[in-house]
Design a protein around this motif. Structure first.
Motif, PDB file in Angstrom:
ATOM      1  N   ASN A 161       2.569   4.651   1.408  1.00 38.20           N
ATOM      2  CA  ASN A 161       2.608   3.232   1.766  1.00 38.20           C
ATOM      3  C   ASN A 161       1.661   2.423   0.871  1.00 38.20           C
ATOM      4  O   ASN A 161       0.441   2.519   0.990  1.00 38.20           O
ATOM      5  CB  ASN A 161       2.215   3.069   3.233  1.00 38.20           C
ATOM      6  N   PRO A 162       2.210   1.593  -0.025  1.00 35.30           N
ATOM      7  CA  PRO A 162       1.355   0.874  -0.970  1.00 35.30           C
ATOM      8  C   PRO A 162       0.776  -0.423  -0.417  1.00 35.30           C
ATOM      9  O   PRO A 162       0.182  -1.222  -1.160  1.00 35.30           O
ATOM     10  CB  PRO A 162       2.319   0.590  -2.122  1.00 35.30           C
ATOM     11  N   GLY A 163       0.947  -0.623   0.886  1.00 34.63           N
ATOM     12  CA  GLY A 163       0.538  -1.877   1.510  1.00 34.63           C
ATOM     13  C   GLY A 163       1.773  -2.688   1.817  1.00 34.63           C
ATOM     14  O   GLY A 163       2.109  -3.638   1.105  1.00 34.63           O
ATOM     15  N   THR A 211       4.554  -5.160   2.886  1.00 35.62           N
ATOM     16  CA  THR A 211       4.646  -6.592   3.165  1.00 35.62           C
ATOM     17  C   THR A 211       6.110  -6.946   3.354  1.00 35.62           C
ATOM     18  O   THR A 211       7.003  -6.223   2.897  1.00 35.62           O
ATOM     19  CB  THR A 211       4.065  -7.434   2.013  1.00 35.62           C
ATOM     20  N   PRO A 236       1.502  -9.134   5.260  1.00 38.58           N
ATOM     21  CA  PRO A 236       1.296  -7.703   5.508  1.00 38.58           C
ATOM     22  C   PRO A 236       1.941  -7.274   6.821  1.00 38.58           C
ATOM     23  O   PRO A 236       1.902  -7.999   7.824  1.00 38.58           O
ATOM     24  CB  PRO A 236      -0.224  -7.575   5.573  1.00 38.58           C
ATOM     25  N   PRO A 293      -5.491   1.722   4.113  1.00 37.53           N
ATOM     26  CA  PRO A 293      -5.866   0.870   2.966  1.00 37.53           C
ATOM     27  C   PRO A 293      -6.095   1.624   1.677  1.00 37.53           C
ATOM     28  O   PRO A 293      -5.894   1.074   0.590  1.00 37.53           O
ATOM     29  CB  PRO A 293      -7.149   0.174   3.456  1.00 37.53           C
ATOM     30  N   LYS A 336      -3.304   1.651  -0.955  1.00 39.79           N
ATOM     31  CA  LYS A 336      -3.037   0.491  -1.793  1.00 39.79           C
ATOM     32  C   LYS A 336      -3.564   0.710  -3.214  1.00 39.79           C
ATOM     33  O   LYS A 336      -3.162   0.009  -4.142  1.00 39.79           O
ATOM     34  CB  LYS A 336      -3.698  -0.757  -1.192  1.00 39.79           C
ATOM     35  N   ASP A 337      -4.456   1.651  -3.354  1.00 44.58           N
ATOM     36  CA  ASP A 337      -5.076   1.957  -4.644  1.00 44.58           C
ATOM     37  C   ASP A 337      -4.168   2.919  -5.407  1.00 44.58           C
ATOM     38  O   ASP A 337      -3.959   4.066  -4.995  1.00 44.58           O
ATOM     39  CB  ASP A 337      -6.446   2.592  -4.406  1.00 44.58           C
ATOM     40  N   ARG A 388      -2.910   7.136  -5.111  1.00 48.70           N
ATOM     41  CA  ARG A 388      -1.524   7.607  -5.087  1.00 48.70           C
ATOM     42  C   ARG A 388      -1.247   8.565  -6.247  1.00 48.70           C
ATOM     43  O   ARG A 388      -0.593   9.589  -6.085  1.00 48.70           O
ATOM     44  CB  ARG A 388      -0.562   6.412  -5.119  1.00 48.70           C
ATOM     45  N   ALA A 406       4.333   4.905  -5.849  1.00 49.80           N
ATOM     46  CA  ALA A 406       4.557   4.583  -4.434  1.00 49.80           C
ATOM     47  C   ALA A 406       5.569   5.540  -3.820  1.00 49.80           C
ATOM     48  O   ALA A 406       5.516   5.826  -2.621  1.00 49.80           O
ATOM     49  CB  ALA A 406       5.027   3.140  -4.289  1.00 49.80           C
TER      50      ALA A 406
END
Length: 578
Positions: free
Chosen positions: A263-265, A267, A273, A279, A282-283, A287, A487
């Motif tokens: 999950n890359p964040g 939206t 979001p 969190p 997201k980096d 990943r 991702a």
């Protein structure tokens, strides 16, 4: 009172080809359903403008006899095949196609499954019954790959809300080789041969998709003669059927990729979001480090039993022109993965679990299909490998519907996914674009929640490129960017393992003709070409699974329950929509 189309439990006269199905059907609504099980049924019922050759996936005419683009490639004129009829006797015309595409262009719910095909359409008209004219906003290279079912205007125009209605309201008028005549939820779907199909009537009287909870039960039904074809066999099951009397194995090169999403964040389409993703994911460095901890060769050897290839590019090797192999792949290297996390500032705590710079431990949930043994095996390997990185993984096997709901909402850290690619790669490529993210009001079908401008640029360029070589290059650049963002980690491409009762059926048309498959094709060839033996014609052996259907005014309607008809439907199983 409506008349019975079939008596309860009665098999249609003649040969009924029984397919063992091991996945839920997300919807019988052609505007909503997009899992492989649903699209397999739709292709047997509804027309499309073009189809794909059973020999080599090349484009061939279907409802459209011919077509011609304007010099600027912005206007496409299709000539509709004369004499084709809907199963209620009405003629199939260009106006039906125009209605279908316009409904998808103006009704968000109607665009749920196949909205990407019409996203670039500016105007669709039918000057007469034989002529369909599509004008696009920009040149669109996929105009001969519009894989959206065409529905009859005189039926569907009476339905105000395609997203919410009960089965007894669902119109089931098609023009394909088969007609949907029976449905029992969680049990079976029955398609009856259409004697007026324009290519000629099928050789079987019916096709029945019989649902099983797992592949073990399906294999036992095959051995007993209760079904004629089984799909999605495990390597052990496939090997065990070798040399069995009256059973023939089919090993096809798969169209699917098996993927682990990080999950890359998540939206939505308004950039708000959503979901509960960790969190740290997201980096992109995290990943990529996780990817370095995955030993794909072990998965191919031990999970697939060597029936497959290690993953890399987004598109599977069966589509050789578009398949891309990373020139510098992130190979299995736990030491390098640990260094990457150290350098990124994710230090181990006293308990050995890494933490974000803000102090949150890297505890990830990994959502799996609870009834898929392959998911369970992959999950155990991944959990063990990530533990070596200082990442704690909690395996969460859930039902198909629960996984569907959680992925739609972005409620996961890691999740198993997978899609069947089309000969034209546009559909699955679009799943990774910003525009594919779900709309707050409903609609949209995306994969990883990736939203990356560089990827979108490559995607848009390939969509407008008519030079074949240049388009291939752009598609590969899009795959390279997707790979870089990590991702979605393509773990492997598995072979399609099937088996069938050779004492009951012969002559299956496989697609492609070399290393092809019977089920889950880009078309209806496998079922349409099946040739029953005398045993099948006499109905010997096996159990009747047929459901109940009613016919009213020439329109088949199913009585009983409400199908799953929420507007936003994601992957109901790992074998998802192409």
């Amino acid at each position: 009172m409506p008349a019975l189309a079939q008596e309860n439990g009665a098999r249609p006269a003649g040969a009924t080809l029984r397919i063992g199905l091991q996945q839920q059907i997300d919807s019988l609504n052609p505007f909503l359903g997009y899992t492989l099980a649903s699209t397999d049924i739709f292709r047997a019922i509804y027309p499309t403008l073009t189809t794909y050759s059973p020999d080599d996936f090349s484009v061939m005419p279907e409802l459209a006899e011919s077509w011609a683009p304007s010099p600027d490639k912005l206007t496409w004129t299709f000539r509709i095949r004369p004499g084709v009829k809907w199963t209620d006797g009405q003629p199939v015309t260009a106006r039906d196609a125009a209605y279908t595409y316009n409904r998808m262009m103006t009704d968000p719910a109607a665009s749920t499954a196949n909205g990407n095909f019409v996203e670039n359409f500016a105007n669709v008209t039918a000057p007469d019954d034989a002529t369909l004219v599509i004008q696009t906003k920009t040149p669109q290279a996929t105009m001969l790959a519009i894989d959206a079912p065409i529905v009859p205007e005189h039926v569907w125009s009476k339905i105000a809300d395609v997203a919410n209605f009960a089965n007894d309201q669902m119109p089931l008028v098609g023009s394909g080789p088969f007609t949907l005549t029976g449905y029992r939820p969680e049990q079976d779907v029955t398609l009856t041969a259409n004697p007026d199909f324009w290519r000629g009537a099928p050789k079987v009287s019916a096709v029945q998709f019989i649902q099983f909870k797992n592949s073990d039960a399906a294999v036992q039904a095959l051995r007993k003669g209760d079904v004629d074809v089984v799909q999605k066999l495990t390597p052990a099951q496939f090997n065990a059927l070798a040399g069995q009397a009256d059973i023939k194995q089919v090993k096809g090169q798969g169209r699917r990729f098996f993927e682990m999403i990080l999950n890359p964040g998540a939206t939505n389409s308004e950039n708000a979001p959503i979901g509960t993703g960790h969190p740290a994911l997201k980096d992109v460095r995290v990943r990529q480090a996780i990817d370095r901890a995955i030993d794909r060769q072990v998965l191919v050897d031990r999970v697939l039993g060597s029936y497959g290839q290690i993953g890399g590019g987004y598109l599977p090797p069966i589509f050789a022109d578009f398949h891309w192999t990373p020139p510098q792949p992130r190979t299995f290297d736990p030491a390098a993965a640990n260094r990457m996390l150290d350098e990124a500032g994710y230090a181990r705590g006293a308990d050995g679990i890494r933490r974000t710079p803000q102090g949150e431990p890297l505890n990830f949930d990994f959502v799996l299909h609870g009834d898929e043994s392959m998911d369970a095996q992959v999950g155990e390997y991944v959990k063990r490998w990530l533990a070596d990185l200082g990442i704690n993984v909690e395996l969460q096997p859930v039902s198909d519907n629960q996984l569907n709901d959680r992925t739609t909402a972005g409620d996961f850290d890691m999740v198993i996914s997978g899609w069947s690619a089309n000969p034209d790669p546009d559909y699955v490529l679009r799943l990774q674009t910003c525009g594919a993210r779900p709309d707050p009001a409903g609609g949209g079908t995306n994969d990883t929640f990736l939203c990356d401008q560089q990827y979108d640029d490559f995607y848009n360029q390939q969509l407008a490129e008519f030079d074949a070589a240049k388009r291939v290059d752009l598609v590969k650049q899009a795959q390279a960017r997707f790979y870089d963002q990590a991702a979605g980690l393509i773990l492997f491409y598995q072979n399609s393992l099937e088996a069938y009762r050779s004492d009951r059926y012969t002559g299956f048309t496989q697609q492609p003709n070399t290393e092809g498959v019977i089920t889950g094709q880009q078309g209806y060839w496998g079922y349409y070409g099946a040739q029953p033996t005398e045993a099948a014609m006499n109905g010997s052996s096996g159990t009747d699974y047929t459901g109940v259907a009613w016919v009213l005014g020439g329109v088949v309607v199913l009585v009983g329950v409400v199908v799953a008809l929420v507007v936003v439907r994601r992957r109901a199983t790992a074998d998802t929509r192409e």
